[in-house]
Design an enzyme around this catalytic site. Sequence first.
Site, mmCIF file in Angstrom:
data_model
loop_
_atom_site.group_PDB
_atom_site.id
_atom_site.type_symbol
_atom_site.label_atom_id
_atom_site.label_comp_id
_atom_site.label_asym_id
_atom_site.label_seq_id
_atom_site.Cartn_x
_atom_site.Cartn_y
_atom_site.Cartn_z
ATOM 1 N N GLY A 119 0.802 -1.216 0.000
ATOM 2 C CA GLY A 119 0.000 0.000 0.000
ATOM 3 C C GLY A 119 0.835 1.267 0.000
ATOM 4 O O GLY A 119 0.576 2.201 -0.771
ATOM 5 N N ALA A 120 1.863 1.325 0.857
ATOM 6 C CA ALA A 120 2.661 2.558 0.965
ATOM 7 C C ALA A 120 3.427 2.817 -0.326
ATOM 8 O O ALA A 120 3.434 3.942 -0.841
ATOM 9 C CB ALA A 120 3.631 2.457 2.143
ATOM 10 N N GLY A 121 4.052 1.784 -0.868
ATOM 11 C CA GLY A 121 4.846 1.951 -2.083
ATOM 12 C C GLY A 121 3.986 2.376 -3.262
ATOM 13 O O GLY A 121 4.351 3.287 -4.028
ATOM 14 N N PHE A 150 -13.627 -0.928 16.376
ATOM 15 C CA PHE A 150 -12.310 -1.566 16.396
ATOM 16 C C PHE A 150 -11.646 -1.264 17.726
ATOM 17 O O PHE A 150 -11.988 -0.278 18.388
ATOM 18 C CB PHE A 150 -11.456 -1.025 15.243
ATOM 19 N N ASP A 208 13.451 -6.796 5.193
ATOM 20 C CA ASP A 208 14.721 -6.593 4.482
ATOM 21 C C ASP A 208 15.182 -5.143 4.507
ATOM 22 O O ASP A 208 16.379 -4.871 4.583
ATOM 23 C CB ASP A 208 14.593 -7.103 3.050
ATOM 24 N N GLN A 222 4.076 -6.004 17.887
ATOM 25 C CA GLN A 222 2.695 -6.239 18.305
ATOM 26 C C GLN A 222 2.289 -7.692 18.113
ATOM 27 O O GLN A 222 2.465 -8.255 17.028
ATOM 28 C CB GLN A 222 1.750 -5.363 17.481
ATOM 29 N N HIS A 259 -0.931 -9.778 17.915
ATOM 30 C CA HIS A 259 -2.376 -9.628 17.758
ATOM 31 C C HIS A 259 -3.054 -10.690 18.598
ATOM 32 O O HIS A 259 -2.625 -11.839 18.607
ATOM 33 C CB HIS A 259 -2.733 -9.792 16.275
ATOM 34 N N LEU A 275 -4.413 -14.662 10.900
ATOM 35 C CA LEU A 275 -5.139 -13.632 11.634
ATOM 36 C C LEU A 275 -6.656 -13.778 11.566
ATOM 37 O O LEU A 275 -7.213 -14.060 10.514
ATOM 38 C CB LEU A 275 -4.771 -12.272 11.034
ATOM 39 N N THR A 295 -9.462 -11.053 12.210
ATOM 40 C CA THR A 295 -9.520 -9.600 12.406
ATOM 41 C C THR A 295 -10.182 -9.214 13.724
ATOM 42 O O THR A 295 -11.107 -9.871 14.205
ATOM 43 C CB THR A 295 -10.262 -8.908 11.251
ATOM 44 N N GLU A 296 -9.693 -8.086 14.248
ATOM 45 C CA GLU A 296 -10.318 -7.461 15.402
ATOM 46 C C GLU A 296 -11.764 -7.082 15.071
ATOM 47 O O GLU A 296 -12.604 -6.954 15.958
ATOM 48 C CB GLU A 296 -9.513 -6.197 15.703
ATOM 49 N N ARG A 325 -4.657 -3.809 21.513
ATOM 50 C CA ARG A 325 -4.191 -5.165 21.248
ATOM 51 C C ARG A 325 -3.201 -5.669 22.289
ATOM 52 O O ARG A 325 -3.234 -6.840 22.660
ATOM 53 C CB ARG A 325 -3.548 -5.213 19.865
ATOM 54 N N HIS A 349 2.237 -9.864 14.777
ATOM 55 C CA HIS A 349 1.389 -9.285 13.748
ATOM 56 C C HIS A 349 1.945 -8.025 13.120
ATOM 57 O O HIS A 349 1.848 -7.816 11.918
ATOM 58 C CB HIS A 349 0.025 -8.985 14.364
ATOM 59 N N GLU A 399 4.992 -0.038 7.069
ATOM 60 C CA GLU A 399 5.396 -0.783 8.266
ATOM 61 C C GLU A 399 6.904 -0.742 8.497
ATOM 62 O O GLU A 399 7.367 -0.845 9.629
ATOM 63 C CB GLU A 399 4.904 -2.228 8.185
ATOM 64 N N ARG A 415 0.287 -0.284 18.236
ATOM 65 C CA ARG A 415 -0.550 0.267 17.182
ATOM 66 C C ARG A 415 -2.015 -0.071 17.433
ATOM 67 O O ARG A 415 -2.339 -1.179 17.834
ATOM 68 C CB ARG A 415 -0.132 -0.305 15.826
ATOM 69 N N SER A 452 -3.007 1.059 10.621
ATOM 70 C CA SER A 452 -1.868 0.786 9.740
ATOM 71 C C SER A 452 -2.224 1.041 8.283
ATOM 72 O O SER A 452 -1.423 1.585 7.528
ATOM 73 C CB SER A 452 -1.329 -0.626 9.925
#
Lengths: 592, 236
Positions: free
Chosen positions: A21-23, A122, A223, A242, A244, A254, A256-257, A288, A355, A389, A400, A405
């Site tokens: 997502g960030a990239g 959440f 990495d 963290q 979870h 996972l 989900t919460e 969490r 997590h 992340e 978090r 996130s």
Amino acid sequence: MGNIPDVIIHKHDVVIVGAGGAGLRAALEASKVVNTAVITQVFPTRSHTVSAQGGIAATLGNMEPDNWLWHMFDTVKGSDYLGDQDAIEFMCRMAPEIVIELEHMGMPFSRIENGKIFQRRFGGHTREFGKDAIQRTCAAADRTGHAMLHTLYEQCVKNQVIFYNEFFAIDLIMNEDHVVGVLAWDIVNGGFHIFHAKATMFATGGYGRCYKTTSNAHICTGDGLGITLRAGLPVEDLEFVQFHPTGIYGVGNLITEGARGEGGYLINKDGERFMKRYAPTVMDLASRDVVSRAIAEEIRNGRGCGPKGDYVLLKLDHIGANVINERLPGIWELTYVFAGIDCTKEPIPVVPTCHYCMGGIPTNYYAEVVVGNMEQPETPVKGFYAAGECACVSIHGANRLGSNSLLDIMVFGKVGGQKMAEFAESLPEHVPLPENPGKDGIERVIGLLNSTGKERMGPIWEELKESMDYNCSVFRTEETLVKQKAIINELWKRFQNIGIDDKSRVYNLDLVETLELENMLTYSKAIVEGALARTESRGAHYRDDYPKRDDVNWLKHTLAYLEEDGSIRLDYKPVRLKPLTVPPFEPKERVY
Amino acid sequence: MAKTVTFTIFRYDPERDKRPYYKNYKVEVRRPGMMVLDGLNQIRWEQDGTLAYRRSCREGVCGSDGLNINGVNMLSCITHIEDLKEPIVIQPLPSLPVIKDLVVDFTDFFSKYYIVKPYLITKTPPPSDRERLQSPEDRKKLDGLYECILCACCSTSCPSFWADPDYLGPAALLKAWRFIADSRDEGSDERLEIVNDRHGVWRCHTILNCIEACPKQLNPTEAIANLKKAIVQRKF
């Protein structure tokens, strides 16, 4: 293998490493202005963002009145006051606009009757500074990350962003104090490539794979952190990992919460809803770290379920098959496949699972990588950016909040993309590559391809992740951490005698996984050293021997540097307690 | 002593092998519910590091690890070893060029995905300060479509996809319909134009392999039928 390999040099204004997502969000932004390329270890839609389930937090107020200041308070409190309040204010204020942009890009959010985006409860998200849980998390069923990642990639296709898929980053290339690009290995064809850039961003993801019980994808080997440490730059707050609360027992995948947000709750072997003892107000929707510790306490005190008493149960059947089918279809599928359970009828066996990594490459809220210490103010490293992340802004501090996130990666991906474009435009020319660029990384890879060592990646990694689970997870003590430090040193020694089976250049997974292991061993030392030094308990870092938070001595960020001899040197820097426009939230005891 | 099963795996390294071959490996089933991917990892980490395959999320959402297992396309990470008959024969996805072992070249598969304009096309500007509205009923039309993980299990199980190198295939066509079915999208005309082709929707002969192969229980054949209907309705 010849002695002097061919190295192909590519020149772009901006190079982004990582296509989660960030990239991708950064690429969308930077590519509007300057020549931008993304290099990624896996095809973009295979990135770990795809696994995010519950949603993205934003005070849209679609379900009930909400306020970004409440979101900011929750995030600061969730961070156990280790979060930097300027960055947190920046993110929470920007959240609604970020979500609306995603919708405009085509993200298939779930909807409510009036056609607006659906929002769910959440953990740790509240109204009026902790009064009660609030519906703030914007969701696409329980496949929000998948919907987001595909939408972003679709937009990249539309905007013809340049991708180098299945390229593995090996080392950062610096010319004196300026980051000028990255050395990478072409996984499919074999061969070295240098990406020469005016601005380089790491969006390389988290480091959960150094633990055995984890929700993280195979590729989450941190990495970017190994590379940053080798470049002589610091990493921040790595000891904050963290766990979870609800990983599927035995496999760690996972749940989900959002499952608790929709009304699910945890029970112990006596059928007791034990969270009421730990967090009387919001119970199962506490943050969490609190819920994970509660589960671990129940198990430690003999109230766990099953023949070994080593898990608790997440009860969902009472919320009704309709709600599960509509809002949690992915959870139904996962529990059916991985636990053999129909969660509309039976409770799910769960344990805390590694997590999320709060720590990472230190940045400011412009996603610029920064270096500073207790005396020296932070200064940016020229040409180097980090988001997602792998970065530590620090939004999440010591813990978090769920659904922050996906927000983090969108906000700082976008801002980082803009800042890189501005920076690249301000440089008339690329800063030249140094002499013999990437020499060290090239030699390491050639060394592995010619290796005859007797040790293998598999057994060393197995021992690393098992011992990290045992000695450096939800509970830590001086004793376990000292032991873990010795184990990692021993594993590091064994790694010096590493060999790989596969000597082929084409799709050499053995080579890639061995390079990943080298990174994991490198930053695991920093996790353990940071945890050993921090004689307090804060957020996800819980020391049985120092159970209280200690703001006098420890309200500060850890910085870890890799020394020449392979050891870790620790330094510290202050928490940025001053928000941009509002009064600070002073540290208080955390009660949920 | 854990039970063992035999994996018979397609092997080919272009730098070393003149032609592909099959190699047998013993895999210990160490816990109930072990997946094929766990078995492949066990081989790589404990027996033979030269084996190449793709994997990422290991929970059926990233789409990296589509493989042909006992003749059927599936994801290795969500396929239980216990559900398979021995010998367990593992091959790369059919019809795409093999790069090495179980790793195939997806260039052709993705180029067809790009052809259908796989992104929201809009002409009307969105509201400046809020989301576009979409009713829950309209949003429901995307269920069974947006969940596609681009694993290529469907397209590479389709005889028409094998036979016609230019056929867009079920995955790309499902993606086309995912956007046409979206109440916010205004690109139906251009997309229908693209898929209304002998190498587009009309190449589908409702063999239905795609439905069986899809690990997410999606129905590409139905999406193709909807595209055909939309084309016909547009003409008349």
